[in-house]
Motif scaffolding. Structure first.
Motif, PDB file in Angstrom:
ATOM      1  N   SER A   6       0.828  -1.210   0.000  1.00 51.28           N
ATOM      2  CA  SER A   6       0.000   0.000   0.000  1.00 51.28           C
ATOM      3  C   SER A   6       0.863   1.260   0.000  1.00 51.28           C
ATOM      4  O   SER A   6       0.536   2.247  -0.648  1.00 51.28           O
ATOM      5  CB  SER A   6      -0.927  -0.001   1.222  1.00 51.28           C
ATOM      6  OG  SER A   6      -0.183   0.008   2.425  1.00 51.28           O
ATOM      7  N   GLU A   7       1.996   1.226   0.735  1.00 46.25           N
ATOM      8  CA  GLU A   7       2.897   2.375   0.751  1.00 46.25           C
ATOM      9  C   GLU A   7       3.554   2.573  -0.603  1.00 46.25           C
ATOM     10  O   GLU A   7       3.730   3.707  -1.064  1.00 46.25           O
ATOM     11  CB  GLU A   7       3.962   2.185   1.841  1.00 46.25           C
ATOM     12  CG  GLU A   7       3.402   2.286   3.256  1.00 46.25           C
ATOM     13  CD  GLU A   7       4.443   1.902   4.294  1.00 46.25           C
ATOM     14  OE1 GLU A   7       5.309   1.064   3.973  1.00 46.25           O
ATOM     15  OE2 GLU A   7       4.391   2.449   5.408  1.00 46.25           O
TER      16      GLU A   7
ATOM     17  N   ARG B 252      -3.940  11.447   4.742  1.00 47.87           N
ATOM     18  CA  ARG B 252      -4.716  11.198   5.962  1.00 47.87           C
ATOM     19  C   ARG B 252      -4.040  10.152   6.839  1.00 47.87           C
ATOM     20  O   ARG B 252      -3.996  10.280   8.076  1.00 47.87           O
ATOM     21  CB  ARG B 252      -6.136  10.763   5.587  1.00 47.87           C
ATOM     22  CG  ARG B 252      -6.979  11.888   4.979  1.00 47.87           C
ATOM     23  CD  ARG B 252      -8.427  11.465   4.845  1.00 47.87           C
ATOM     24  NE  ARG B 252      -8.610  10.470   3.801  1.00 47.87           N
ATOM     25  CZ  ARG B 252      -8.901  10.763   2.533  1.00 47.87           C
ATOM     26  NH1 ARG B 252      -9.044  12.024   2.158  1.00 47.87           N
ATOM     27  NH2 ARG B 252      -9.079   9.803   1.647  1.00 47.87           N
ATOM     28  N   GLY B 253      -3.499   9.109   6.211  1.00 43.11           N
ATOM     29  CA  GLY B 253      -2.806   8.076   6.985  1.00 43.11           C
ATOM     30  C   GLY B 253      -1.549   8.611   7.648  1.00 43.11           C
ATOM     31  O   GLY B 253      -1.256   8.266   8.804  1.00 43.11           O
TER      32      GLY B 253
ATOM     33  N   VAL C 260       1.463  10.566  12.536  1.00 38.45           N
ATOM     34  CA  VAL C 260       2.152  11.635  13.266  1.00 38.45           C
ATOM     35  C   VAL C 260       1.433  11.943  14.570  1.00 38.45           C
ATOM     36  O   VAL C 260       2.059  12.092  15.633  1.00 38.45           O
ATOM     37  CB  VAL C 260       2.253  12.898  12.392  1.00 38.45           C
ATOM     38  CG1 VAL C 260       2.749  14.093  13.213  1.00 38.45           C
ATOM     39  CG2 VAL C 260       3.185  12.661  11.210  1.00 38.45           C
ATOM     40  N   GLU C 261       0.103  12.010  14.527  1.00 39.42           N
ATOM     41  CA  GLU C 261      -0.656  12.314  15.743  1.00 39.42           C
ATOM     42  C   GLU C 261      -0.498  11.215  16.777  1.00 39.42           C
ATOM     43  O   GLU C 261      -0.338  11.477  17.976  1.00 39.42           O
ATOM     44  CB  GLU C 261      -2.133  12.512  15.386  1.00 39.42           C
ATOM     45  CG  GLU C 261      -2.409  13.780  14.585  1.00 39.42           C
ATOM     46  CD  GLU C 261      -3.866  13.895  14.192  1.00 39.42           C
ATOM     47  OE1 GLU C 261      -4.593  12.878  14.274  1.00 39.42           O
ATOM     48  OE2 GLU C 261      -4.277  14.994  13.782  1.00 39.42           O
ATOM     49  N   GLU C 262      -0.534   9.954  16.322  1.00 43.33           N
ATOM     50  CA  GLU C 262      -0.424   8.827  17.256  1.00 43.33           C
ATOM     51  C   GLU C 262       0.944   8.787  17.916  1.00 43.33           C
ATOM     52  O   GLU C 262       1.052   8.658  19.150  1.00 43.33           O
ATOM     53  CB  GLU C 262      -0.672   7.520  16.501  1.00 43.33           C
ATOM     54  CG  GLU C 262      -0.510   6.280  17.366  1.00 43.33           C
ATOM     55  CD  GLU C 262      -0.643   4.999  16.561  1.00 43.33           C
ATOM     56  OE1 GLU C 262      -0.296   3.924  17.092  1.00 43.33           O
ATOM     57  OE2 GLU C 262      -1.088   5.076  15.392  1.00 43.33           O
ATOM     58  N   LYS C 263       2.011   8.906  17.123  1.00 43.43           N
ATOM     59  CA  LYS C 263       3.362   8.835  17.692  1.00 43.43           C
ATOM     60  C   LYS C 263       3.667  10.061  18.545  1.00 43.43           C
ATOM     61  O   LYS C 263       4.336   9.954  19.580  1.00 43.43           O
ATOM     62  CB  LYS C 263       4.388   8.721  16.558  1.00 43.43           C
ATOM     63  CG  LYS C 263       4.275   7.443  15.743  1.00 43.43           C
ATOM     64  CD  LYS C 263       4.440   6.202  16.612  1.00 43.43           C
ATOM     65  CE  LYS C 263       4.385   4.927  15.777  1.00 43.43           C
ATOM     66  NZ  LYS C 263       4.522   3.708  16.606  1.00 43.43           N
TER      67      LYS C 263
ATOM     68  N   GLU D 108       7.667  13.288   4.252  1.00 45.30           N
ATOM     69  CA  GLU D 108       6.842  12.678   3.206  1.00 45.30           C
ATOM     70  C   GLU D 108       5.458  13.319   3.161  1.00 45.30           C
ATOM     71  O   GLU D 108       4.887  13.519   2.090  1.00 45.30           O
ATOM     72  CB  GLU D 108       6.731  11.174   3.454  1.00 45.30           C
ATOM     73  CG  GLU D 108       5.914  10.416   2.428  1.00 45.30           C
ATOM     74  CD  GLU D 108       6.562  10.401   1.060  1.00 45.30           C
ATOM     75  OE1 GLU D 108       5.873  10.022   0.093  1.00 45.30           O
ATOM     76  OE2 GLU D 108       7.747  10.775   0.946  1.00 45.30           O
ATOM     77  N   LEU D 109       4.913  13.638   4.327  1.00 39.70           N
ATOM     78  CA  LEU D 109       3.602  14.284   4.400  1.00 39.70           C
ATOM     79  C   LEU D 109       3.623  15.632   3.691  1.00 39.70           C
ATOM     80  O   LEU D 109       2.721  15.944   2.910  1.00 39.70           O
ATOM     81  CB  LEU D 109       3.199  14.449   5.867  1.00 39.70           C
ATOM     82  CG  LEU D 109       1.923  15.252   6.157  1.00 39.70           C
ATOM     83  CD1 LEU D 109       0.717  14.604   5.509  1.00 39.70           C
ATOM     84  CD2 LEU D 109       1.721  15.379   7.666  1.00 39.70           C
ATOM     85  N   GLU D 110       4.645  16.437   3.949  1.00 38.49           N
ATOM     86  CA  GLU D 110       4.741  17.752   3.326  1.00 38.49           C
ATOM     87  C   GLU D 110       4.924  17.634   1.811  1.00 38.49           C
ATOM     88  O   GLU D 110       4.407  18.445   1.055  1.00 38.49           O
ATOM     89  CB  GLU D 110       5.884  18.555   3.939  1.00 38.49           C
ATOM     90  CG  GLU D 110       5.613  18.983   5.373  1.00 38.49           C
ATOM     91  CD  GLU D 110       4.314  19.777   5.491  1.00 38.49           C
ATOM     92  OE1 GLU D 110       4.082  20.681   4.661  1.00 38.49           O
ATOM     93  OE2 GLU D 110       3.528  19.481   6.412  1.00 38.49           O
ATOM     94  N   ARG D 111       5.667  16.603   1.378  1.00 35.87           N
ATOM     95  CA  ARG D 111       5.853  16.392  -0.059  1.00 35.87           C
ATOM     96  C   ARG D 111       4.522  16.077  -0.727  1.00 35.87           C
ATOM     97  O   ARG D 111       4.177  16.656  -1.771  1.00 35.87           O
ATOM     98  CB  ARG D 111       6.844  15.247  -0.301  1.00 35.87           C
ATOM     99  CG  ARG D 111       7.066  14.953  -1.786  1.00 35.87           C
ATOM    100  CD  ARG D 111       8.099  13.858  -1.994  1.00 35.87           C
ATOM    101  NE  ARG D 111       7.575  12.544  -1.717  1.00 35.87           N
ATOM    102  CZ  ARG D 111       7.683  11.510  -2.563  1.00 35.87           C
ATOM    103  NH1 ARG D 111       8.281  11.654  -3.726  1.00 35.87           N
ATOM    104  NH2 ARG D 111       7.208  10.332  -2.225  1.00 35.87           N
ATOM    105  N   ALA D 112       3.751  15.166  -0.139  1.00 31.76           N
ATOM    106  CA  ALA D 112       2.471  14.791  -0.719  1.00 31.76           C
ATOM    107  C   ALA D 112       1.499  15.972  -0.729  1.00 31.76           C
ATOM    108  O   ALA D 112       0.796  16.207  -1.722  1.00 31.76           O
ATOM    109  CB  ALA D 112       1.869  13.613   0.049  1.00 31.76           C
TER     110      ALA D 112
END
Length: 231
Positions: free
Chosen positions: A22-23, A62-63, A68-71, A100-104
């Motif tokens: 999936s990744e 979203r994933g 990030v929120e969980e960790k 990776e989040l900022e890139r997406a």
């Protein structure tokens, strides 16, 4: 020749974590969306909406946000000592994932903004397209209609209502100058041929042979709809 690995993949591999299926699909979606963004910026008209690719990227975003929120919550609540080995690993994971989040997010924003810029430029033209002909998504069509309503109200209150009724029509195409700004489909674009066996294209008085892997600068109208990459 070995493939050059993405720096983020290398860091994740160093942490003992290989991207699952999936990744890998999500990473491919970001790459495909970036290609769609480049094509959108270079093409003179709005291209077909890459809805499936964008939705895959948004699902990845979203994933990543949930991760990030969980960790971050684990570190904040003290379940893991931030100064210990586990805490350092989580901090490194957060650094990688946030990058990776900022890139997406950057690619998704850029793609949507490129489309909205062309919708704004030729808003009246796109409002005349039928649902079957329009490349706009339902959300983009909703944005377009709201924009036109706001623009019409602004122009009416500013100056249109003070003009003669014959001069108040914003979509007037009569006369030497059309009020409707249409995309210039003869604008030249750079393309890369990604499939073999394409038929020659006619561009002006010339016939161009499209060789697999070749780079060309041609009018958009000559290559519209062909399986080529706009670069």
């Amino acid at each position: 020749m070995s493939r050059i690995r993405d720096p983020i993949d290398s860091i994740i591999a160093g942490l003992g974590k290989k991207p699952d299926a999936s990744e890998q699909a999500a990473n491919r979606a970001v790459i495909e969306l970036k290609k769609a963004w480049v094509a959108e910026r270079m093409a003179p008209t709005v291209l077909p909406y890459a809805g499936d690719t964008l939705e895959t990227v948004m699902s990845q975003i979203r994933g990543l946000i949930e991760f990030v929120e969980e960790k971050s919550l684990l570190l904040h609540e003290g379940d893991i000592t931030s100064s210990g080995q586990d805490g350092e690993n989580i901090k490194l994971q957060l650094l990688v994932v946030e990058t990776e989040l900022e890139r997406a997010k950057f690619v998704a924003r850029g793609y949507l903004r490129a489309r909205l810029a062309k919708i704004d430029q030729s808003a009246i033209y796109w409002s005349t397209q039928t649902p079957l002909d329009t490349p706009l998504s339902p959300k983009e069509q909703e944005y377009l209609q709201r924009r036109l309503i706001i623009k019409e109200k602004l122009y009416d209150s500013s100056f249109l209502l003070s003009l003669h009724s014959d001069l108040q029509n914003l979509n007037d195409t009569d006369g030497a100058v059309s009020m409707v700004d249409e995309p210039d489909l003869d604008k030249p674009v750079a393309i890369k041929v990604t499939k073999p066996g394409l038929d020659p294209v006619v561009c002006g008085n010339d016939t161009v042979l499209l060789e697999h892997g070749g780079l060309y600068m041609l009018r958009y109208s000559a290559i519209a709809g062909l399986p080529v990459d706009i670069v």
